[in-house]
Design an enzyme around this catalytic site. Structure first.
Site, PDB file in Angstrom:
ATOM      1  N   HIS A  69      -8.020  -6.459  -8.496  1.00  0.00           N
ATOM      2  CA  HIS A  69      -8.242  -5.008  -8.659  1.00  0.00           C
ATOM      3  C   HIS A  69      -9.196  -4.100  -9.465  1.00  0.00           C
ATOM      4  O   HIS A  69      -9.293  -3.260 -10.267  1.00  0.00           O
ATOM      5  CB  HIS A  69      -6.762  -4.364  -9.289  1.00  0.00           C
ATOM      6  CG  HIS A  69      -5.706  -4.749  -8.371  1.00  0.00           C
ATOM      7  ND1 HIS A  69      -5.286  -4.064  -7.394  1.00  0.00           N
ATOM      8  CD2 HIS A  69      -4.810  -6.017  -8.583  1.00  0.00           C
ATOM      9  CE1 HIS A  69      -4.163  -4.486  -6.808  1.00  0.00           C
ATOM     10  NE2 HIS A  69      -3.860  -5.748  -7.359  1.00  0.00           N
ATOM     11  N   ASN A 141       2.292  -1.938  -6.162  1.00  0.00           N
ATOM     12  CA  ASN A 141       1.050  -2.060  -4.967  1.00  0.00           C
ATOM     13  C   ASN A 141       1.565  -0.955  -4.142  1.00  0.00           C
ATOM     14  O   ASN A 141       2.820  -0.173  -4.412  1.00  0.00           O
ATOM     15  CB  ASN A 141       1.004  -3.221  -4.294  1.00  0.00           C
ATOM     16  CG  ASN A 141       0.111  -4.140  -5.184  1.00  0.00           C
ATOM     17  OD1 ASN A 141      -0.782  -3.785  -5.642  1.00  0.00           O
ATOM     18  ND2 ASN A 141       0.374  -5.532  -4.720  1.00  0.00           N
ATOM     19  N   TYR A 351      -1.171 -10.522 -17.255  1.00  0.00           N
ATOM     20  CA  TYR A 351      -1.949  -9.048 -17.381  1.00  0.00           C
ATOM     21  C   TYR A 351      -2.281  -8.896 -18.829  1.00  0.00           C
ATOM     22  O   TYR A 351      -3.478  -8.505 -19.109  1.00  0.00           O
ATOM     23  CB  TYR A 351      -1.043  -8.077 -16.803  1.00  0.00           C
ATOM     24  CG  TYR A 351      -1.085  -7.811 -15.300  1.00  0.00           C
ATOM     25  CD1 TYR A 351      -0.856  -8.702 -14.239  1.00  0.00           C
ATOM     26  CD2 TYR A 351      -1.430  -6.668 -14.820  1.00  0.00           C
ATOM     27  CE1 TYR A 351      -0.899  -8.630 -13.135  1.00  0.00           C
ATOM     28  CE2 TYR A 351      -1.527  -6.584 -13.558  1.00  0.00           C
ATOM     29  CZ  TYR A 351      -1.420  -7.452 -12.544  1.00  0.00           C
ATOM     30  OH  TYR A 351      -1.259  -7.228 -11.159  1.00  0.00           O
TER      31      TYR A 351
END
Ligand code: NDP
Length: 500
Positions: A69, A141, A351
């Protein structure tokens, strides 16, 4: 209430002006034009501190790009709750009438910084809500499903979509090799190869939590939840040919489109809806509801309206506010918990860890990442620490003053299903009656797509296979025949025609 404008302006240095500039220490800059040399034609002097500081800082302007991303854009906005879902969650941000400032970031998955927005790829749909109970992040998403169902395969999956070690080129063969060796990818690849694989712009796509989460109400009752964010701009897509032409003209069309729409006051809006599954129904539902390669049929669990969000403030600084934005699904708030979705649980670690590496141990000290809720923590120090606690307070837990002695079981991150007392286990998901890797992808092809969309899907797949080896070609035919018999033979026909 803190507005989206307040959040967008956080960190804005109001003292900057168009007048004389200063060095980083605030002292006047002697010149932005000429460096100091020994005589008019001599060597440059190292003691020209403005020159050396300017060059040294320039060399450090980039931080590591996100491994996935990397290419994206975003904007600030506001979430408004118009319905009453308090019987499902006590989370403050979802209570009727509540407005919460937020940040959204959209992205492609595999492309690097600077790669075209128009490539066929899944789009990231990350949301950060600055709630009164702390920041709540959703990293979804534009598809309700994903390629794999266990985070242990994630690095392998991404390696296969990125670049070869020797040529540095992307490679259809390894993409299709990974997909065909990972049949759980079939549902997501059907999406990716279909019309929704190239949204016209970020404004023209829906978002999904994709993952299953828990909602917990004021009585402590638990529900399973999946979020759907429905674009009010309409779902629109580009064909391969349209995207190819656009990418040749503008690699940043989605980033530009979002920025320009907000500048002209055409604020994009998404309706927020959820599917709710009663806690006990998870065990016997026909699909394993924690398997992210599956959807919960909307016929079984219809969409329930919650509210909407609108993006109405552009970033003031792309680097500070979008590049350094740190979204992490580990950022939960009371009333919301995880589910036993192995992709979600892996991302809950991964993350936050990526941002510690990319932005730094104190990424949450930055204005774009810091909560509007007062932080009160024993975590301290680290590179570029900005915030610090009142020095009269104890800096350690277990202190006589009682700081941090609360035992709240309401941190938002609790309630894993493992409460059933299960032992650590390594193995496949529990198989539910209708679980298989190709079934839902086949339903999508046969029951949802119309004839023209099916036709475009077959063409897109055949084109995307360009460059595969004969062995991988054969595996692709088996893969698509498993999804749908017609599609398998159609892909074969088209691929062989393209080769001829
Ligand atoms: P439904 O008929 O209730 O739902 C089908 C959904 O498919 C629609 O709500 C629509 O979602 C979506 N859809 C419509 N056109 C397309 C397209 N061109 N490409 C992808 N999705 C499209 O059936 P089920 O819920 O039982 O699901 C059947 C199949 O539909 C699934 O196997 C799945 O592939 C697909 N699907 C299901 C979703 C879900 O959450 N249940 C969401 C999206 C797709 P939308 O509102 O996004 O337009």
């Amino acid at each position: 209430m803190t507005s989206s404008k307040d959040i967008a302006n956080k960190g804005l240095d109001t003292g900057t002006s168009n007048g004389d500039t200063t060095r980083l220490n605030g002292a006047p800059v002697p010149s932005e034009q000429h460096s100091v040399t020994t005589g008019p034609q001599g060597g440059i002097n190292l003691h020209d501190m403005h020159l050396t500081e300017k060059l040294a800082h320039f060399n450090r302007e980039r931080i590591p790009e996100r491994v996935v991303h990397a290419k994206g854009g975003g904007a600030f906005g506001e979430l408004t709750i118009t319905e009453d879902v308090s019987k499902y969650t006590k989370a403050g941000l979802f209570q009727p009438g509540t407005k919460t400032p937020m940040l959204a970031r959209f992205s492609t998955v595999a492309g690097e910084q600077g790669s075209p927005d128009g490539w066929r790829d899944v789009r990231g749909f990350s949301l950060k809500f600055y709630t009164e109970e702390g920041n709540y992040d959703l990293v979804g998403n534009n598809t309700p499903v994903f390629f794999i169902r266990d985070g242990i395969k994630f690095p392998d999956f991404i390696h296969s979509q990125k670049r070869l070690p020797d040529t540095g080129l992307r490679d259809a063969n390894m993409q299709w090799d990974f997909w065909t060796e990972s049949p759980e990818s079939a549902h997501q690849v059907t999406y990716l190869m279909g019309d929704r694989g190239i949204p016209k712009t970020w404004r023209n796509m829906d978002g999904f939590s994709s993952h299953t989460y828990q909602w917990i109400n004021a009585e402590g009752e638990r529900f399973w939840v999946q979020y759907h964010f429905k674009t009010r701009q309409g779902w629109e897509f580009l064909t391969d040919a349209e995207a190819e032409e656009l990418v040749g003209q503008n690699t940043d069309h989605s980033r530009q489109d979002l920025f320009e729409a907000i500048e002209r006051g055409d604020y994009p809006t998404w309706d927020v809806k959820v599917q709710i599954m009663p806690f006990d129904e998870a065990e016997d539902y026909r699909f394993n509801p924690f398997d992210i390669t599956k959807v919960w049929s909307q016929k079984d669990y219809p969409l329930i309206p919650v509210g909407h969000f609108t993006l109405n403030e552009n970033p003031r600084n792309f680097f500070a506010q979008i590049e350094q934005a740190a979204f992490a699904p580990s950022n939960l708030v009371p009333g919301i918990g995880f589910s036993p979705d192995k992709m979600l649980l892996a991302r809950a670690f991964s993350y936050a860890d990526a941002h510690r590496h990319r932005v730094g141990a104190n990424a949450e000290h930055l204005p774009v990442n810091s909560p509007i809720k007062q932080v009160n923590t024993f975590s301290q120090d680290g590179a570029a620490a900005y915030r610090f606690a009142d020095p009269s307070l104890p800096v350690h837990g277990s202190n006589i003053a009682g700081r941090g002695s609360q035992e709240s079981l309401d941190g938002g991150d609790l309630g894993l299903w493992a409460a059933k007392g299960e032992e650590p286990f390594r193995g496949a998901y529990i198989h539910h009656s209708e679980d298989d890797d190709f079934g839902q992808a086949g339903t999508l092809v046969r029951e949802v797509l119309d004839d023209e969309a099916r036709d475009r899907l077959a063409g897109n797949i055949a084109r995307a296979m360009d460059g595969v080896s004969p062995e991988v070609e054969e595996k692709c035919y088996i893969y698509w025949t498993n999804v749908d018999e017609w599609l398998g033979s159609e892909v074969k026909k088209r691929f062989q025609e393209n080769k001829a």
